[in-house]
Enzyme design. Structure first.
Site, mmCIF file in Angstrom:
data_model
loop_
_atom_site.group_PDB
_atom_site.id
_atom_site.type_symbol
_atom_site.label_atom_id
_atom_site.label_comp_id
_atom_site.label_asym_id
_atom_site.label_seq_id
_atom_site.Cartn_x
_atom_site.Cartn_y
_atom_site.Cartn_z
ATOM 1 C CG HIS A 82 0.582 45.182 11.842
ATOM 2 N ND1 HIS A 82 -0.680 45.332 11.826
ATOM 3 C CD2 HIS A 82 1.117 45.845 10.656
ATOM 4 C CE1 HIS A 82 -1.059 46.292 11.001
ATOM 5 N NE2 HIS A 82 0.034 46.735 10.212
ATOM 6 C CG ASP A 111 -23.255 26.409 -2.878
ATOM 7 O OD1 ASP A 111 -22.122 27.026 -2.636
ATOM 8 O OD2 ASP A 111 -24.129 26.222 -1.831
ATOM 9 C CD1 TRP A 147 5.655 41.966 5.615
ATOM 10 C CD2 TRP A 147 4.929 40.332 4.582
ATOM 11 N NE1 TRP A 147 5.716 42.337 4.362
ATOM 12 C CE2 TRP A 147 5.141 41.344 3.652
ATOM 13 C CE3 TRP A 147 4.294 39.077 4.122
ATOM 14 C CZ2 TRP A 147 4.843 41.079 2.330
ATOM 15 C CZ3 TRP A 147 3.996 38.969 2.625
ATOM 16 C CH2 TRP A 147 4.184 39.957 1.835
ATOM 17 C CB SER A 175 -6.773 27.698 3.616
ATOM 18 O OG SER A 175 -7.917 28.373 3.554
ATOM 19 C CB SER A 176 -4.648 30.294 -0.186
ATOM 20 O OG SER A 176 -4.666 31.228 0.563
ATOM 21 C CG HIS A 259 5.455 41.831 -7.294
ATOM 22 N ND1 HIS A 259 5.822 42.905 -6.318
ATOM 23 C CD2 HIS A 259 4.410 42.189 -8.200
ATOM 24 C CE1 HIS A 259 5.115 44.034 -6.798
ATOM 25 N NE2 HIS A 259 4.475 43.681 -7.801
ATOM 26 C CD GLU A 261 -0.195 37.083 -0.688
ATOM 27 O OE1 GLU A 261 -0.388 36.146 -1.307
ATOM 28 O OE2 GLU A 261 -1.069 37.676 0.166
ATOM 29 C CE1 TYR A 263 0.204 44.885 -9.031
ATOM 30 C CE2 TYR A 263 2.022 43.392 -9.345
ATOM 31 C CZ TYR A 263 1.384 44.506 -9.319
ATOM 32 O OH TYR A 263 2.284 45.399 -9.542
ATOM 33 C CB SER A 274 -14.974 47.486 -11.991
ATOM 34 O OG SER A 274 -13.490 47.628 -12.310
ATOM 35 C CG HIS A 308 9.933 45.547 -7.752
ATOM 36 N ND1 HIS A 308 8.845 45.565 -8.861
ATOM 37 C CD2 HIS A 308 9.426 45.246 -6.566
ATOM 38 C CE1 HIS A 308 7.816 45.161 -8.048
ATOM 39 N NE2 HIS A 308 7.984 45.233 -6.969
ATOM 40 C CG HIS A 309 9.591 43.345 -3.739
ATOM 41 N ND1 HIS A 309 8.702 43.965 -2.911
ATOM 42 C CD2 HIS A 309 8.896 42.654 -4.614
ATOM 43 C CE1 HIS A 309 7.690 44.001 -3.517
ATOM 44 N NE2 HIS A 309 7.771 43.357 -4.365
ATOM 45 C CB THR A 334 -1.663 50.276 -12.982
ATOM 46 O OG1 THR A 334 -0.813 48.967 -12.700
ATOM 47 C CG2 THR A 334 -2.482 50.452 -11.446
ATOM 48 C CE LYS A 337 -7.211 46.358 -13.852
ATOM 49 N NZ LYS A 337 -8.634 45.994 -14.148
ATOM 50 N NE ARG A 456 9.567 47.835 5.945
ATOM 51 C CZ ARG A 456 9.137 46.587 5.110
ATOM 52 N NH1 ARG A 456 9.812 46.664 4.170
ATOM 53 N NH2 ARG A 456 8.308 45.996 5.238
#
Lengths: 537, 394
Positions: A82, A111, A147, A175-176, A259, A261, A263, A274, A308-309, A334, A337, A456
Site C-alpha cells: 500500500h 512540447d 515501505w 523513470s523518475s 525526507h 521524497e 517534499y 497557488s 527526525h525519522h 511552510t 505559504k 503502527r
C-alpha cells in the site's frame, strides 16, 4: 504574480498533418507531452485504486480486534505494498502527468525538451509496477517489511521476492530521474520569450525545485537497494551487524532519500494550490516572491532533517538536538505559504467550484498535518509518538488531504482545458464532501489511538483501541468508494458536458488559458510573446 | 504596490470587530473541547508514573495548545473571509498582492514561537540523556517475537535471565473464545523492577530491529542488533505497566507486548531472591537424567513458547516459509542433526539459533517432544547431556 499577456494570436495553430496516430500505436510510441501526461494520469489512477484496495484490506482486518480476514504475514504485505504503490505509483506519477500536461502550456513551449525520453520514462513504469505486484503471487509472498524496508528485516529476514522488489525500485528510480531531467531541461530552455523565471507560474517553480530534489535523492535510494542486493546475494555485510555492518546506516541512507521524497510529494501540490486559490478569489496570489523563496528553503531544509525519522534509534544528544531544531525550523517557510494563501483569499471575491473546495480543504487539513508534524519534531514527545498511529494520522493528513486533494483539485481545474468539456459541478461538489468527510473520519481518530498507545503496522490490537479503529475503517470505506464517483465524473466529462471556453474560469490567468479548449494536439508551435505589463512588479 | 483594501474604512472597522469576536468565540470553543478531550482516558498520551513522563506530557500538551491557538486564529481569518468575501455576496476583490513588512512579520513571529518551544524541549531531552548514577541494570534483548530480560550485577555479568512472551491464547485472537481484559498486552513472565530506584535498561536485539516502549515511563528506544542503547526510569508507583514492540519486526510484530511490574522494594527483594534459587535449580538440571514423561511435559511448555508461532501447535508449520515438523526428515532422522539445527539455526531462513536462547535441558526436552508428537514416533529419550555433547563438538 504570474499574470501574462499574450501578444500573438497565432500561437496555437494546429498543424493537422501532425495529429495523433491511430489506435494503440498513438499511446505506445507517442512523444506528445499531452498524450504522455494523459498516460501518466490514468496509470497513477489505476495504481491509486490498487493501493486503495490494499488499504481497504488493512482497514477490514482492523475493523474489530482479533484476526478475521487475513493472516499477519499477508497483512504485512498489504501495509508494505500500500505504501510503496501510493508513494511511487500514485502520487509521484500523478504529479509527473500534471507536469507533462501543464509545464509546456504554462511556459509557452511546444512540447517537453526531450520527447523520446519522455516516452521511455513513462513506459518503464508499468513494467516496474507489474514486477512489484507480481511478487505478491510468488512463493513466500511479496515485500512484507514496510515501505521503509529497514534492514535486516528486508535483507537477511526477507522473502525471496525481495530481489524483484529491488529491481522494481531501480526501474522506478530510472523513470523518475529521466522525468526530472526532462522537466528541468524544459523549464530552463523552453520558456517563451519574456517568460522570465520570476514570471513563471508557481507550479513550474515548485516542479523545477522538486525535479532537482529527485535528481539528488533517487540515486541515494538506488544505492541503498543495491547495497541490500549485495548483502542478500553476494555476501557483503553493509547492514549486518554480525559481519561488521550497521543496520542503522541503512536508516540514515534511506531517510536521506526519504525526507526529500516527502517534499517531492508536496511541493508540486503547493504549486497547484497557488494556481487555484487566486483564480477563484479573483485576486493575484499574495507574496509570489516569498512563495518561491519559501519553496526553495523547504527544499534546502529537507536535506538536513532526515534523522527526525530516527529519534528513537539511539543518537548522541547533540545529534538529536540538531535534528530537532532543523525540523522545527521547517515550520517557518511552510507557515509563510499558508499565511500567503489565506492572505490571497482575504478580500478576494470568492466562488467555490470543486477545485476551490479541494484547495481550501488542502490548506486547512495540510496545516493540521503540519501541526502534528511540529509536535513530532519535539524529540522528547516524539519518543511517545514514534511508530504509533499518531504518526500514521500525521503523514496521511499531509499526503491524502494534502498531496492527493491537490491532484484531484488540479484534475477538476484543468480537465475542461484537457477535454474541452465542463465536468458536472453538482457531482464534483458531492465528490468533494464525501471525500472531505471520509478522509477526516478515517484519519482523525488515528491521532487518538496513537496517543493512547497503538503501534503502527500491527494486524491486531488491544481492546481499548477498538472504537477508534471501527470508526476509522468506516471512514476508509466511505473515502475509498467516493473515488469511484471521481472516476465517473471524469469519464462523463470526457465523453460529454457543457463545452468549455478557452479561459474556462472567470479568474484564470496564464498562457494555458489563452489557447482553445480542448487544447489542440500541438500548442505554441510559434512561441507566444509574453508581456510583463501586467506582472506583479 | 497598492496597500491593503478597497473596502471603506467603516467596512474595515466592522470587519475587524466581527473578526475579533469570531476569534474569541473560536478560541474559547477550541480550548473547551481540547481540554475536555485531554482529560478523557484513552484519547491522549498517558501522564505516566515517572518524572520524565510527566515532563514529556506537559511538553506535549503545551505544544498542542499553541498549535490549537495558531490554528484557530488562521482558520478563523480564513472562515471570515470565506463568509464575507464571496462573489455571490457581490464583494469586489482587492488587488493587493505583496507586503514585505507582513512577510517579515509572519517569518519572525513564528520563529520566536518556535524558539519558545525548543527551550523547554531541550531541557527535557537533556534530562532524559542523564543515564548515570543507576541503582541497577537490566539488559533488554528483542527476539522474533519475544523479549529477554537479563539482570546484570555491578560488573555487568548475568545473574539470571528469562524470556517474556505474550500469553494471550490463540483462541482469543481467532475469536474462538472471549477476549480477556489485557488482550494482547499480557505476558507469561513480566519484567520486575523495584519502585523509586534508578533502573538502567540496555536495549539491544538478536535478529531484526525491535523497539521497547513503556508509555507510562515516557521511554521508547529501538532494539538494534549489534548496538546497545541506554534508557532509564525511576518508577514512583507500584503497578503493572503495559506497552508493545513498536518497530515492525516481521510476522508477529503485533504480538510481542512489554509488561513491567513495579514492586515495592521488599517484595522485589523477595522475588529477586527466589529467582536466584530458581537459577541454581536450572543449572543443576543440566546434568540431570529426566524420564520420558518429564521431558514431554517440559518440552510441550518450551514448544509453546518458542516454536509454536512458526511451526504451529499441530506441528504442520506454514509451508514453505515455516516447514512442518510432523513427518519431517530432520525431526524423525538422526538426533545429532536435529540438535545442531536447534543450536545453530538454519542460515537464510527464519529458523533461529536457539543455542543462545535455551539451555541444554530445555533443548533436550523440546527435541524429545517434537520427535514424539504430531504423529512422529521416534521413541528415543533425549537428555541434556546429549545436547551438551553436540555443543562441545563430540
Amino acid at each position: 504574480m504570474s499574470e501574462v499577456v499574450v501578444g500573438h494570436d497565432h500561437h496555437d495553430d494546429d498543424d493537422h498533418h501532425h495529429g495523433p496516430a491511430k489506435g494503440i500505436a498513438r499511446w505506445l510510441f507517442t512523444t506528445n507531452h499531452k498524450d504522455i501526461g494523459t498516460l501518466y494520469l490514468w496509470f497513477s489512477f489505476a495504481m491509486f485504486l490498487i493501493g486503495g484496495c490494499m488499504a481497504l484490506v488493512i482497514r477490514t482486518e482492523l475493523f474489530e480486534p482479533g484476526l478475521q480476514f487475513v493472516d499477519p504475514e499477508f497483512f504485512n504485505q498489504m501495509t508494505t505494498n500500500h505504501g510503496l504503490i501510493m508513494v511511487f505509483g500514485a502520487i509521484m506519477p500523478a504529479f509527473v502527468g500534471l507536469a507533462n500536461w501543464l509545464i509546456p502550456m504554462q511556459l509557452g513551449a511546444p512540447d517537453m525538451a526531450l520527447p523520446r525520453m519522455n516516452n521511455l520514462s513513462f513506459w518503464i513504469l508499468p513494467f516496474a509496477f507489474g514486477l512489484m505486484l507480481s511478487t505478491l503471487f510468488m512463493e513466500g509472498g511479496g515485500p512484507n517489511f514496510g515501505w521503509t524496508f529497514y534492514a535486516p528485516l528486508s535483507t537477511t529476514y526477507a522473502p525471496d521476492s525481495v530481489t524483484f522488489f529491488i529491481f522494481a525500485v531501480h526501474m522506478m528510480g530510472a523513470s523518475s530521474i529521466m522525468g526530472s531531467i526532462n522537466i528541468i531541461a524544459t523549464i530552463l530552455n523552453m520558456r517563451a520569450p519574456g517568460m522570465t523565471f520570476m514570471k513563471m507560474p508557481l507550479f513550474c517553480w515548485t516542479w523545477l525545485i522538486t525535479a532537482y530534489l529527485l535528481i539528488a535523492v533517487m540515486p541515494v535510494l538506488a544505492g541503498a537497494v543495491t547495497m541490500m542486493l549485495f548483502d542478500i546475494h553476494f555476501g557483503t555485510s553493509f547492514f549486518s551487524a554480525a559481519g561488521g555492518g550497521d543496520p542503522v546506516m541503512f536508516q540514515h541512507i534511506f531517510w536521506f532519500f526519504g525526507h526529500p521524497e516527502v517534499y517531492i510529494m508536496i511541493l508540486p501540490a503547493f504549486g497547484i494550490v497557488s494556481a487555484i486559490i487566486p483564480t477563484f478569489a479573483r485576486k493575484p496570489l499574495f507574496g509570489y516572491d516569498s512563495m518561491v523563496y519559501a519553496t526553495a528553503s523547504i527544499a534546502f531544509l529537507s536535506f538536513i532533517v532526515w534523522a527526525h525519522h530516527m529519534f528513537t534509534v539511539g543518537m548522541p544528544l547533540a545529534g538529536q538536538l540538531f535534528f530537532m531544531y532543523s525540523t522545527m525550523f521547517i515550520a517557518v517557510p511552510t507557515g509563510v505559504k499558508v499565511f500567503n494563501w489565506v492572505a490571497t483569499m482575504w478580500q478576494g471575491s470568492m466562488t467555490f467550484e470543486t477545485p476551490m473546495l479541494f484547495a481550501i480543504a488542502f490548506v486547512v487539513l495540510f496545516t493540521m498535518g503540519g501541526f502534528s508534524g511540529l509536535m513530532l519534531a519535539i524529540t522528547p514527545a516524539d519518543y511517545q509518538y514514534h511508530d504509533t498511529y499518531f504518526v500514521v494520522a500525521h503523514f496521511h493528513y499531509v499526503l491524502v488531504p494534502g498531496a492527493l486533494f491537490s491532484i484531484i483539485a488540479a484534475v477538476y481545474f484543468w480537465l475542461p482545458k484537457w477535454c474541452g468539456n465542463m465536468y458536472d459541478e453538482s457531482l464534483g461538489k458531492l465528490h468533494f464532501w464525501l471525500s472531505f468527510v471520509g478522509v477526516n473520519v478515517t484519519f482523525f481518530p488515528q491521532h487518538f489511538s496513537g496517543l493512547a498507545g497503538m503501534p503502527r503496522r500491527i494486524p491486531d490490537y488491544a481492546l481499548q483501541f477498538a472504537d477508534f479503529n471501527m470508526i476509522s475503517s468506516m471512514g476508509a470505506f466511505l473515502f475509498g468508494f467516493s473515488q469511484l464517483l471521481f472516476m465517473y465524473i471524469v469519464i462523463k466529462a470526457i465523453r460529454s458536458g457543457k463545452p468549455a471556453t478557452g479561459q474556462v474560469w472567470e479568474g484564470a490567468h496564464g498562457l494555458e488559458w489563452t489557447i482553445p479548449s480542448p487544447a489542440p494536439y500541438h500548442t505554441f508551435t510559434t512561441p507566444p510573446v509574453v508581456s510583463d505589463s501586467n506582472a506583479h512588479n | 504596490m497598492r496597500k491593503i483594501g478597497q473596502a471603506s474604512g467603516e467596512h474595515k472597522a466592522r470587519a475587524a470587530r466581527g473578526l475579533t469576536r469570531l476569534l474569541g468565540a473560536g478560541l474559547g470553543l477550541v480550548v473547551m473541547v481540547v481540554s475536555g478531550l485531554a482529560q478523557a482516558d484513552q484519547l491522549n498520551m498517558p501522564v505516566g508514573v515517572t518524572d520524565i513522563s510527566r515532563q514529556v506530557y506537559d511538553l506535549h500538551m503545551n505544544i498542542f495548545y499553541i498549535c490549537c491557538i495558531i490554528g484557530a486564529a488562521v482558520f478563523a481569518v480564513m472562515l471570515w473571509s470565506i463568509i464575507q468575501h464571496r462573489h455571490s455576496a457581490g464583494y469586489k476583490p482587492a488587488q493587493f498582492h505583496e507586503s514585505t513588512k507582513v512577510e517579515l512579520a509572519w517569518t519572525i513571529i513564528p520563529t520566536l514561537i518556535l524558539i519558545g518551544m525548543a527551550v523547554p524541549a531541550t531541557g527535557v531531552l537533556k534530562a532524559m540523556y542523564d543515564t548515570g548514577g543507576e541503582d541497577m541494570t537490566i539488559e533488554v534483548r528483542g527476539y522474533q517475537w519475544k523479549w529477554q530480560y537479563k539482570y546484570l550485577d555491578e560488573d555487568y555479568n548475568r545473574t539470571f535471565d528469562f524470556f517474556s512472551t505474550m500469553s494471550t491464547p490463540q483462541a482469543e485472537i481467532l475469536g474462538q473464545s472471549a477476549k480477556g481484559e489485557h488482550y494482547l498486552l499480557e505476558v507469561d513472565k513480566p519484567l520486575r523492577i523495584p519502585v523509586n530506584r534508578k533502573v538502567r535498561f540496555l536495549v539491544t536485539a538478536e535478529d531484526v530491529i525491535h523497539a521497547w516502549w513503556v508509555p507510562d515511563f515516557g521511554i521508547k528506544r529501538d532494539a538494534v542488533p549489534g548496538m546497545l542503547n541506554e534508557l532509564w526510569a525511576i518508577v514512583e508507583e507500584p503497578g503493572v505497566y503495559r506497552g508493545q514492540c513498536t518497530e515492525l519486526c516481521g510476522k508477529d510484530h503485533g504480538f510481542m507486548p512489554v509488561v513491567v511490574e513495579a514492586l515495592p522494594q521488599d517484595e522485589y527483594d523477595a522475588w529477586y531472591a527466589s529467582q536466584l534459587v530458581a537459577e541454581k535449580v536450572r543449572a543443576e538440571a543440566l546434568s540431570k537424567t529426566f524420564t520420558a514423561e518429564e521431558l514431554m511435559a517440559k518440552g510441550e511448555g518450551v514448544y509453546g513458547t518458542f516454536c509454536v508461532s512458526c511451526h504451529q501447535a499441530n506441528g504442520q508449520g506454514v509451508p514453505p516459509v515455516f516447514p512442518a515438523l510432523a513427518g519431517s526428515d530432520v525431526v524423525t532422522g538422526e538426533l545429532k542433526g536435529q540438535i545442531e539445527k536447534l543450536l545453530y539455526g538454519v542460515p537464510g531462513t527464519a529458523m533461529q539459533a536457539f543455542g543462545k536462547q535455551l539451555d541444554a535441558a530445555d533443548l533436550a526436552a523440546v527435541v524429545h517432544y517434537t520427535r514424539n508428537s504430531f504423529g512422529n514416533d521416534v521413541g528415543d529419550i533425549v537428555q541434556p547431556r546429549d545436547v551438551v555433547a553436540v555443543k562441545d563438538g563430540e
